[in-house]
Design a protein around this motif. Structure first.
Motif, PDB file in Angstrom:
ATOM      1  N   VAL A 259      -8.556  -6.704 -13.891  1.00 40.98           N
ATOM      2  CA  VAL A 259      -7.915  -6.083 -15.163  1.00 40.98           C
ATOM      3  C   VAL A 259      -8.318  -5.022 -15.207  1.00 40.98           C
ATOM      4  N   LEU A 260      -7.737  -3.962 -15.303  1.00 38.62           N
ATOM      5  CA  LEU A 260      -8.375  -2.731 -15.594  1.00 38.62           C
ATOM      6  C   LEU A 260      -7.440  -1.714 -16.700  1.00 38.62           C
ATOM      7  N   GLY A 261      -6.937  -2.629 -17.446  1.00 41.81           N
ATOM      8  CA  GLY A 261      -6.668  -2.148 -18.807  1.00 41.81           C
ATOM      9  C   GLY A 261      -5.429  -2.787 -19.564  1.00 41.81           C
ATOM     10  N   GLU A 262      -5.642  -2.943 -20.838  1.00 41.32           N
ATOM     11  CA  GLU A 262      -4.461  -4.716 -21.658  1.00 41.32           C
ATOM     12  C   GLU A 262      -3.928  -3.326 -22.586  1.00 41.32           C
ATOM     13  N   PRO A 263      -3.356  -3.871 -23.154  1.00 38.47           N
ATOM     14  CA  PRO A 263      -2.606  -3.304 -24.373  1.00 38.47           C
ATOM     15  C   PRO A 263      -3.748  -2.682 -25.599  1.00 38.47           C
ATOM     16  N   ASP A 264      -3.309  -2.026 -26.121  1.00 38.15           N
ATOM     17  CA  ASP A 264      -4.244  -1.359 -27.305  1.00 38.15           C
ATOM     18  C   ASP A 264      -2.795  -0.417 -28.226  1.00 38.15           C
ATOM     19  N   GLU A 265      -3.212  -0.110 -29.360  1.00 39.20           N
ATOM     20  CA  GLU A 265      -2.209   1.147 -29.578  1.00 39.20           C
ATOM     21  C   GLU A 265      -1.838   1.828 -29.621  1.00 39.20           C
ATOM     22  N   ASP A 266      -2.086   2.049 -28.111  1.00 41.98           N
ATOM     23  CA  ASP A 266      -1.453   3.804 -27.732  1.00 41.98           C
ATOM     24  C   ASP A 266      -1.458   2.919 -25.822  1.00 41.98           C
ATOM     25  N   TRP A 267      -1.269   1.684 -25.617  1.00 40.78           N
ATOM     26  CA  TRP A 267      -0.839   1.367 -24.159  1.00 40.78           C
ATOM     27  C   TRP A 267      -0.506  -0.204 -24.612  1.00 40.78           C
ATOM     28  N   GLU A 268       0.878   0.302 -23.960  1.00 38.70           N
ATOM     29  CA  GLU A 268       1.887  -1.813 -24.109  1.00 38.70           C
ATOM     30  C   GLU A 268       2.267  -2.608 -22.769  1.00 38.70           C
TER      31      GLU A 268
ATOM     32  N   VAL B 280       0.522  -1.172   0.217  1.00 38.70           N
ATOM     33  CA  VAL B 280       0.104   0.319  -0.030  1.00 38.70           C
ATOM     34  C   VAL B 280       0.843   1.123  -0.033  1.00 38.70           C
ATOM     35  N   THR B 281       2.193   1.173   0.183  1.00 38.73           N
ATOM     36  CA  THR B 281       3.076   2.435  -0.130  1.00 38.73           C
ATOM     37  C   THR B 281       3.649   2.410  -1.133  1.00 38.73           C
ATOM     38  N   HIS B 282       3.364   1.502  -2.349  1.00 45.18           N
ATOM     39  CA  HIS B 282       3.965   1.880  -3.781  1.00 45.18           C
ATOM     40  C   HIS B 282       2.642   2.611  -4.515  1.00 45.18           C
ATOM     41  N   CYS B 283       3.131   3.258  -5.924  1.00 44.51           N
ATOM     42  CA  CYS B 283       2.304   3.218  -6.809  1.00 44.51           C
ATOM     43  C   CYS B 283       1.692   2.168  -7.517  1.00 44.51           C
ATOM     44  N   TYR B 284       3.313   1.896  -7.331  1.00 44.96           N
ATOM     45  CA  TYR B 284       2.852   0.506  -8.536  1.00 44.96           C
ATOM     46  C   TYR B 284       3.728   0.145  -8.861  1.00 44.96           C
ATOM     47  N   ASN B 285       3.958  -1.020  -9.174  1.00 44.01           N
ATOM     48  CA  ASN B 285       5.771  -2.252  -9.520  1.00 44.01           C
ATOM     49  C   ASN B 285       5.165  -2.568 -11.104  1.00 44.01           C
ATOM     50  N   ARG B 286       6.483  -2.324 -11.638  1.00 42.53           N
ATOM     51  CA  ARG B 286       5.965  -3.246 -13.321  1.00 42.53           C
ATOM     52  C   ARG B 286       6.662  -4.193 -12.882  1.00 42.53           C
ATOM     53  N   ILE B 287       6.431  -5.301 -13.701  1.00 43.33           N
ATOM     54  CA  ILE B 287       7.147  -6.709 -13.963  1.00 43.33           C
ATOM     55  C   ILE B 287       7.340  -6.779 -15.065  1.00 43.33           C
ATOM     56  N   PRO B 288       8.361  -7.317 -15.852  1.00 46.01           N
ATOM     57  CA  PRO B 288       9.187  -7.917 -17.076  1.00 46.01           C
ATOM     58  C   PRO B 288       8.323  -9.263 -17.604  1.00 46.01           C
ATOM     59  N   VAL B 289       7.386  -9.467 -18.106  1.00 48.77           N
ATOM     60  CA  VAL B 289       7.074 -11.106 -18.149  1.00 48.77           C
ATOM     61  C   VAL B 289       7.382 -11.444 -20.369  1.00 48.77           C
ATOM     62  N   SER B 290       7.589 -12.446 -20.278  1.00 45.83           N
ATOM     63  CA  SER B 290       8.254 -12.622 -21.842  1.00 45.83           C
ATOM     64  C   SER B 290       6.497 -12.915 -22.588  1.00 45.83           C
ATOM     65  N   ASP B 291       5.339 -13.173 -21.958  1.00 45.92           N
ATOM     66  CA  ASP B 291       3.793 -13.224 -22.534  1.00 45.92           C
ATOM     67  C   ASP B 291       2.918 -12.577 -22.041  1.00 45.92           C
ATOM     68  N   LEU B 292       2.512 -11.239 -22.036  1.00 44.06           N
ATOM     69  CA  LEU B 292       1.718 -11.243 -21.305  1.00 44.06           C
ATOM     70  C   LEU B 292      -0.047 -11.560 -21.110  1.00 44.06           C
ATOM     71  N   LYS B 293      -0.866 -11.971 -22.616  1.00 42.81           N
ATOM     72  CA  LYS B 293      -1.551 -12.554 -22.191  1.00 42.81           C
ATOM     73  C   LYS B 293      -1.163 -14.013 -20.804  1.00 42.81           C
TER      74      LYS B 293
ATOM     75  N   TYR C 255       1.424  -3.505 -12.958  1.00 39.24           N
ATOM     76  CA  TYR C 255       2.005  -3.159 -14.816  1.00 39.24           C
ATOM     77  C   TYR C 255       2.914  -4.140 -15.456  1.00 39.24           C
ATOM     78  N   LEU C 256       2.391  -5.220 -16.054  1.00 37.22           N
ATOM     79  CA  LEU C 256       2.901  -6.336 -16.586  1.00 37.22           C
ATOM     80  C   LEU C 256       3.553  -5.644 -17.839  1.00 37.22           C
ATOM     81  N   VAL C 257       4.394  -5.577 -18.034  1.00 44.25           N
ATOM     82  CA  VAL C 257       5.412  -5.203 -19.287  1.00 44.25           C
ATOM     83  C   VAL C 257       6.160  -6.478 -20.133  1.00 44.25           C
ATOM     84  N   GLU C 258       5.392  -6.589 -21.737  1.00 45.63           N
ATOM     85  CA  GLU C 258       5.885  -7.931 -22.077  1.00 45.63           C
ATOM     86  C   GLU C 258       7.515  -7.194 -22.877  1.00 45.63           C
TER      87      GLU C 258
END
Length: 157
Positions: A46-55, A19-32, A73-76
């Motif tokens: 899931v609040l948001g998934e990748p689209d043309e503007d968001w990866e 709760v003290t963090h705003c967000y954490n990014r986690i690297p992943v090999s396959d987003l789905k 945040y999961l980042v492929e």
């Protein structure tokens, strides 16, 4: 989606963890696949998934729509580097993100029942090899006893 209640109970536990963090990014090999694992294992939404503007995919726990409640945040990417570090003196691999649970063993047992790869007593890996952990440490001012609903949580065995 998880139907045995384990994810819902972990969800409450995890909510208090970061709760003290705003967000954490986690690297992943396959987003789905990663989205499926985090939602099934922890009951995240899931609040948001990748689209043309968001990866990236943004996941949250129940209550995550409130200001100050962290998101993941999961980042492929194809980079082999994952979230972990090794202690120079003990040669132990440590996590970068620890989730709070009032009952670490019960949470770990639930993760083991899902065949999650373990890393020591309270650590585990996501499918991409990111080192995560569970802890029960609470510091003064983090949780008011009357607000701590996690101590009564039960997990499916």
């Amino acid at each position: 989606m998880n139907h045995d209640g384990f994810g819902q109970n972990i969800e409450r536990e995890v909510l208090r963890a970061i709760v003290t963090h705003c967000y954490n990014r986690i690297p992943v090999s396959d987003l789905k696949k990663a989205i499926a694992w985090y939602t099934d294992t922890f009951g995240m939404k899931v609040l948001g998934e990748p689209d043309e503007d968001w990866e990236e995919a943004m996941l949250y726990l129940d209550g995550g729509e409130r200001l100050g409640v962290p998101n993941l945040y999961l980042v492929e990417n194809q980079d082999e580097q994952r979230l972990a570090f090794t202690n120079t003196y003990t040669n132990v691999t440590h996590s970068v993100i620890d989730f709070y649970s009032a009952n670490v063993e019960q949470m770990m047992s639930g993760l083991r029942s899902r065949n999650v790869e373990m890393n020591g007593v309270s650590g585990f890996f996501d499918p991409d090899g990111n080192s995560l952990a569970v802890c029960s440490a609470v510091h003064r001012g983090q949780v008011n006893k009357q607000d701590d609903t996690t101590s009564d949580s039960t997990f499916a065995k």
